[in-house]
Motif scaffolding. Structure first.
Motif, PDB file in Angstrom:
ATOM      1  N   ARG A 103     -26.506  32.519 -10.241  1.00 21.08           N
ATOM      2  CA  ARG A 103     -26.631  31.612  -9.002  1.00 21.08           C
ATOM      3  C   ARG A 103     -26.741  30.542  -9.218  1.00 21.08           C
ATOM      4  NH1 ARG A 103     -31.307  34.857  -6.113  1.00 21.08           N
ATOM      5  NH2 ARG A 103     -29.997  36.503  -4.649  1.00 21.08           N
ATOM      6  N   ARG A 104     -27.191  29.820 -10.729  1.00 24.00           N
ATOM      7  CA  ARG A 104     -27.150  28.604 -10.923  1.00 24.00           C
ATOM      8  C   ARG A 104     -25.821  27.693 -10.929  1.00 24.00           C
ATOM      9  NH1 ARG A 104     -28.848  29.343 -17.082  1.00 24.00           N
ATOM     10  NH2 ARG A 104     -27.326  31.225 -16.756  1.00 24.00           N
ATOM     11  N   PRO A 105     -26.079  26.448 -10.793  1.00 20.63           N
ATOM     12  CA  PRO A 105     -24.781  25.624 -10.700  1.00 20.63           C
ATOM     13  C   PRO A 105     -23.974  25.692 -12.279  1.00 20.63           C
ATOM     14  CG  PRO A 105     -26.803  24.197 -10.660  1.00 20.63           C
ATOM     15  CD  PRO A 105     -27.124  25.581 -10.570  1.00 20.63           C
ATOM     16  N   MET A 163     -27.538  23.145 -18.864  1.00 18.15           N
ATOM     17  CA  MET A 163     -28.536  23.328 -17.608  1.00 18.15           C
ATOM     18  C   MET A 163     -28.214  22.022 -16.786  1.00 18.15           C
ATOM     19  SD  MET A 163     -32.364  24.155 -16.924  1.00 18.15           S
ATOM     20  CE  MET A 163     -33.214  22.577 -16.030  1.00 18.15           C
ATOM     21  N   ALA A 199     -31.832  15.671  -7.795  1.00 14.17           N
ATOM     22  CA  ALA A 199     -33.262  14.972  -8.155  1.00 14.17           C
ATOM     23  C   ALA A 199     -33.650  13.778  -7.709  1.00 14.17           C
ATOM     24  CB  ALA A 199     -33.477  15.091  -9.968  1.00 14.17           C
ATOM     25  N   VAL A 247     -34.843  13.882  -4.068  1.00 16.53           N
ATOM     26  CA  VAL A 247     -36.266  14.346  -3.739  1.00 16.53           C
ATOM     27  C   VAL A 247     -37.022  12.995  -3.946  1.00 16.53           C
ATOM     28  CG1 VAL A 247     -38.373  15.260  -4.773  1.00 16.53           C
ATOM     29  CG2 VAL A 247     -36.233  16.655  -4.790  1.00 16.53           C
ATOM     30  N   MET A 252     -32.914  15.355 -15.656  1.00 21.11           N
ATOM     31  CA  MET A 252     -32.717  17.009 -15.062  1.00 21.11           C
ATOM     32  C   MET A 252     -31.741  17.785 -15.529  1.00 21.11           C
ATOM     33  SD  MET A 252     -35.541  17.626 -13.007  1.00 21.11           S
ATOM     34  CE  MET A 252     -36.888  16.273 -13.196  1.00 21.11           C
ATOM     35  N   LEU A 261     -34.455  33.069  -8.214  1.00 21.50           N
ATOM     36  CA  LEU A 261     -34.146  31.758  -8.281  1.00 21.50           C
ATOM     37  C   LEU A 261     -34.169  31.166  -6.756  1.00 21.50           C
ATOM     38  CD1 LEU A 261     -30.759  31.125 -10.309  1.00 21.50           C
ATOM     39  CD2 LEU A 261     -32.887  29.883 -10.480  1.00 21.50           C
ATOM     40  N   PHE A 262     -34.456  30.120  -6.473  1.00 17.93           N
ATOM     41  CA  PHE A 262     -34.446  29.103  -5.455  1.00 17.93           C
ATOM     42  C   PHE A 262     -35.679  29.736  -4.353  1.00 17.93           C
ATOM     43  CE2 PHE A 262     -29.880  29.421  -6.377  1.00 17.93           C
ATOM     44  CZ  PHE A 262     -29.924  28.111  -7.223  1.00 17.93           C
ATOM     45  N   VAL A 268     -35.644  26.371  -9.877  1.00 19.53           N
ATOM     46  CA  VAL A 268     -34.216  25.725  -9.073  1.00 19.53           C
ATOM     47  C   VAL A 268     -33.320  25.900 -10.303  1.00 19.53           C
ATOM     48  CG1 VAL A 268     -33.046  23.294  -8.644  1.00 19.53           C
ATOM     49  CG2 VAL A 268     -35.615  24.120  -7.798  1.00 19.53           C
ATOM     50  N   ASP A 269     -33.536  26.069 -11.647  1.00 17.60           N
ATOM     51  CA  ASP A 269     -32.703  26.311 -12.685  1.00 17.60           C
ATOM     52  C   ASP A 269     -33.356  26.644 -13.684  1.00 17.60           C
ATOM     53  OD1 ASP A 269     -30.028  26.372 -13.799  1.00 17.60           O
ATOM     54  OD2 ASP A 269     -29.673  24.108 -13.275  1.00 17.60           O
ATOM     55  N   TYR A 270     -32.666  27.057 -14.947  1.00 18.33           N
ATOM     56  CA  TYR A 270     -33.273  27.260 -16.374  1.00 18.33           C
ATOM     57  C   TYR A 270     -32.122  27.474 -17.295  1.00 18.33           C
ATOM     58  CZ  TYR A 270     -31.023  31.907 -15.692  1.00 18.33           C
ATOM     59  OH  TYR A 270     -30.281  32.969 -15.721  1.00 18.33           O
ATOM     60  N   ILE A 312     -36.968  24.996 -17.953  1.00 15.24           N
ATOM     61  CA  ILE A 312     -36.941  25.443 -16.657  1.00 15.24           C
ATOM     62  C   ILE A 312     -37.286  24.516 -15.771  1.00 15.24           C
ATOM     63  CG2 ILE A 312     -39.480  26.412 -16.791  1.00 15.24           C
ATOM     64  CD1 ILE A 312     -38.739  28.882 -15.057  1.00 15.24           C
ATOM     65  N   LYS A 313     -36.710  24.438 -14.594  1.00 19.34           N
ATOM     66  CA  LYS A 313     -36.853  23.574 -13.440  1.00 19.34           C
ATOM     67  C   LYS A 313     -37.518  23.896 -12.386  1.00 19.34           C
ATOM     68  CE  LYS A 313     -32.963  21.133 -12.434  1.00 19.34           C
ATOM     69  NZ  LYS A 313     -31.971  20.450 -12.106  1.00 19.34           N
ATOM     70  N   HIS A 365     -39.182  23.190  -8.409  1.00 20.42           N
ATOM     71  CA  HIS A 365     -39.508  22.451  -7.275  1.00 20.42           C
ATOM     72  C   HIS A 365     -40.637  22.825  -6.746  1.00 20.42           C
ATOM     73  CE1 HIS A 365     -38.221  21.163  -2.805  1.00 20.42           C
ATOM     74  NE2 HIS A 365     -38.948  20.135  -3.211  1.00 20.42           N
ATOM     75  N   TYR A 407     -39.625  17.482  -8.513  1.00 20.16           N
ATOM     76  CA  TYR A 407     -38.976  18.195  -9.027  1.00 20.16           C
ATOM     77  C   TYR A 407     -39.782  18.032 -10.660  1.00 20.16           C
ATOM     78  CZ  TYR A 407     -34.891  19.925  -6.500  1.00 20.16           C
ATOM     79  OH  TYR A 407     -34.269  20.492  -5.524  1.00 20.16           O
TER      80      TYR A 407
END
Lengths: 312, 312, 312, 312
Positions: C22-24, C51, C60, C63, C93, D33-34, D48-50, D96-97, D99, D216
């Motif tokens: 699901r990550r970008p 990442m 980011a 926010v 980020m 996720l999310f 939000v991401d990893y 890891i990120k 929110h 973030y």
């Protein structure tokens, strides 16, 4: 910035002490040591300790340059060379430590500079002072219409008075309720015997962001200059800029050659993007370039023209 | 560690100077300032500058604890409390700067500690000294059979002599070829007029990893202790441990209370995993636990028994 | 860069795998994943993981800007704004991880960038490969006569051949002696039964600085760009610049909008000191300024004229 | 934690997306996720991401151990070994990120962990939400009588109600005055045409420390575990601990082997000082040691006895 009698005495004692040392000494900074420089209505900055001086920068750079350059360069030239070419490691060899009293919302901006050491007064353990920042009338600025993070015209008359009333009343009331919840006065004496006070780590959440906190803040000269480049700058919020300005005075007293180089190669310097440089080269060649086709946005164009002292 | 006449003179001058300062002074460290402590065959560590002392740790901690604790704790107790609970920020308020001469393969281990400031003598600009590390006979150890990163028995007789010959000859020859390629001698004088020398940034690649380099290395006390916890330790490679041992002596002279707490709560301390703790509780309750079923590997079991002074 | 059969197979497996996430995803970088980009004679750079993408920077930043700006800016403009004003936190980020094979003297320069995570192949545990960097003929440069850290003309003929011979013979001999001292071959097999080998942590000191090592190196995009601004630059030593150039290609594939902004506002940009700016303003106003009285050194003057495309 | 319709839609879109990637994937974390994990009354944590998974730790460690160990260790054992011996660099290879939405006084504690990347919602640019933290009744604790930073019994009845009233009324009033000074409502619409609003960077100072902010926050696994070791701990303030607890759940889903090792060697582990170890060795040898003469303070003695499951 009202000091208690005890604090005044401690400062006087610190200032009076004299020691013998083999370490290099910065005479200019020794004269400022320990004295609080007043900032805002209740804040201050004072230098508590330091390490190194202009010559420490030179000495460190020469380890990395080696004997060959020793004779060739003199100190000022070398420091200017290092600043200009962003050779940052020699500046990391000097260190300074401040004691700062500042509003919490300023502390929240300040702490984003991570390359520093901090010990903050803890409201989990202790009771904060009954002091909050109230802007001076000339700082009561409206939101800027053109710059989302800037200030516009100054509020005046009734409106200004009303804003100041709100800020004062809310901060005062919240502080009084903070003590009431703690069941302690500002010196930590129980107000009402037999009543249980709320935990300090909880009660503090009732304070406003203009309440004053204080901390020890220590950084090396390279990171301090990065901080000052951002905060002793017209784009910085006024309330943090005045702290940075006071600190810049201590840098000038401490490492005068570094300060001069910083002024010429960082504070007074500008950066031209690839597109801006092309425009400037055109002007230098006698052309009369225009924004269209320059690759610059209107805003960048205006900035460039302002830099060059031209009409946009 | 052979110093040139110029270097000897510079050291003598540095040691002779006396300044007046208002800053706190560590008498123990002042006495050691500038003097090279010999390490290995040609290396040294010497303190070049410092900031703060035991009381600086206390002072910083009390900002974060506030007035309430001021009377209650005395300095030693507070420092021990901070060390024990790993409250690291007050220790960051002291800073020390070393000048170190060390073999390149040691420098490569050392630099993995990122929380420090470094200026290294640059072989892009300058010519390195004709000095390389050759292990003392009692350090010529074989690879350990049980520990992939450890040393075993000491090599002896012909084999030891042969290894030393190889190390000496290869380092010497490579250094001589380095000068030959540069067409310069160790003092930077041209060897053969009219012949072009290879660029210094290239010629240096012919040097061996036991060649000596030097640097200025500066760290705060917290990060210095982290370095010493790892490197002044029996698991560290001997060639870096001897540097750490010398630095530990400077810490003892500089901040004696911090040094004592470090010894008790870091160097002499052990960590028990959840499973180890369960075994120890069993023993304290009179049980006689065994490795099987303990959740500990055989290696961990042996380590625990050794810790407890028991037979495994 | 000769891979063993096992390594080739591992790479092929890594490249062949496909997962759902699901990550970008950055399509450009996915296509380069795992593939070694050859650098120098035996080195490589390959992306092992990443990442984020261009949109992670925007997300980011928003926010920190909040809802008000959400509609007003489009991504490219915002990224260019952030780069231009050195708002670095949004670039932090994104993260990227490389596997790099490189000569030790290059690794020693590289590691001075502290804001990265590193795991290096350890010669305390393992045996290094029999590979050393030998400059290509067109890189065999003489020391520059004008720039203490630069290269001059290329060596030729006998002299070049002689230098290459020395480099090759010394590196080879030292490596062979390294194995002899270990009493192991490059695959770790005992050479002579019954003879004790020197500890690996000692034997490695006989290697030359052009021996190859390897590491995992991970950094966020902001710190990677700082690295590239210094190392993918004509002032950087050739042997590290070629690594930076290869990494810049991966940045272009990964975050094309950030790459474009980096090119315009960092790589192609110039900084004018306060004094340089005054000269440029003079030129823009039609004056014909000269070095004397400009406050610029001769060297700075030459640089400024070169920037402006003028004769000095 | 009330999301607007737009936010809900954005989350749903993010969750619905599926991409193909060659990168390693953590199935456990993909499923989380999310999705915001609710914390406190209006806060949340969401991944939000990893980058990376358990095998990334192993892969990085094996570069530093080299081929020799490849066969000998299996992943779980190696991860436990690394955790136990505090070999931290392999854990830095995962990232890891999050929110996070959190009260400002919690954010002020949190940000003391410097080894992380942060982008915070800026009240210089934008208007904060009308949300403030009010403790649940069972969290309304009195100041601890024995621990200067702890909580004691829970307040009850009228007193509790009174405290909650004060917190709610002060936060609400201050927020309303904040909007009044801005002359904007929470969505940024002008309240009274023609009246000038105070600059956002000033008006925010009227907010209380229990107002919610968001950011973030990105860290590598090593620094995340350091954060969790301190904050997912009974000594941490409740209001930050609940965030850490939620993050620990994400770690368990993400890197299960690392999580298990963290539990055994960090969370469940204890450290014995040199003096404590001597006492434990005495007990293991059948002695019955006492506090007097142990070198332990009474407090340390009590802690040790509690550790061992004994009466003090």
């Amino acid at each position: 910035m009202e000091l208690t009698e005890t604090q005044r005495q401690e400062l006087a004692e610190a200032e009076a002490q004299r020691h013998e040392t083999r370490r290099p000494v910065s005479p200019g900074l020794e004269a400022m040591l320990f004295r609080p420089l007043p900032v805002l209505d209740h804040g201050f900055v004072r230098v508590v300790d330091y390490m190194g001086d202009d010559s420490a920068v030179v000495q460190a750079a020469r380890v990395s340059y080696g004997r060959g350059t020793r004779a060739a360069n003199e100190d000022r030239g070398l420091i200017r060379y290092l600043m200009r070419h962003r050779h940052s490691t020699p500046f990391e060899m000097c260190e300074i430590k401040y004691h700062v009293k500042l509003p919490i919302f300023v502390a929240r901006q300040w702490i984003r500079h991570r390359m520093a050491n901090i010990n903050e007064y803890s409201a989990r353990y202790s009771i904060l002072d009954r002091e909050f920042y109230l802007p001076a009338p000339e700082q009561l600025a409206a939101q800027s219409a053109v710059n989302r993070q800037g200030r516009g015209a100054v509020l005046e008359g009734d409106q200004a008075a009303h804003v100041l009333d709100l800020l004062r009343e809310d901060a005062t009331r919240n502080y009084d309720h903070y003590l009431e919840m703690l069941n302690e006065d500002a010196e930590g004496r129980v107000i009402e015997e037999g009543r249980t006070g709320l935990a300090r780590e909880l009660a503090r959440m009732n304070l406003t962001l203009n309440a004053y906190t204080q901390w020890y803040w220590k950084a090396d000269l390279h990171n301090l200059l990065n901080f000052l480049a951002l905060r002793a700058d017209s784009h910085a919020q006024y309330e943090i800029r005045v702290y940075a300005d006071a600190m810049l005075d201590t840098v000038k007293a401490w490492v005068p050659l570094v300060h001069e180089a910083f002024r010429d190669y960082r504070q007074g310097a500008v950066t031209l993007s690839a597109q801006m440089l092309a425009v400037v080269r055109g002007i230098a060649a006698g052309a009369d370039p225009r924004q269209e086709g320059s690759g610059l946005s209107k805003r960048e164009w205006r900035e460039l023209m302002a830099m060059l002292g031209r009409e946009a």
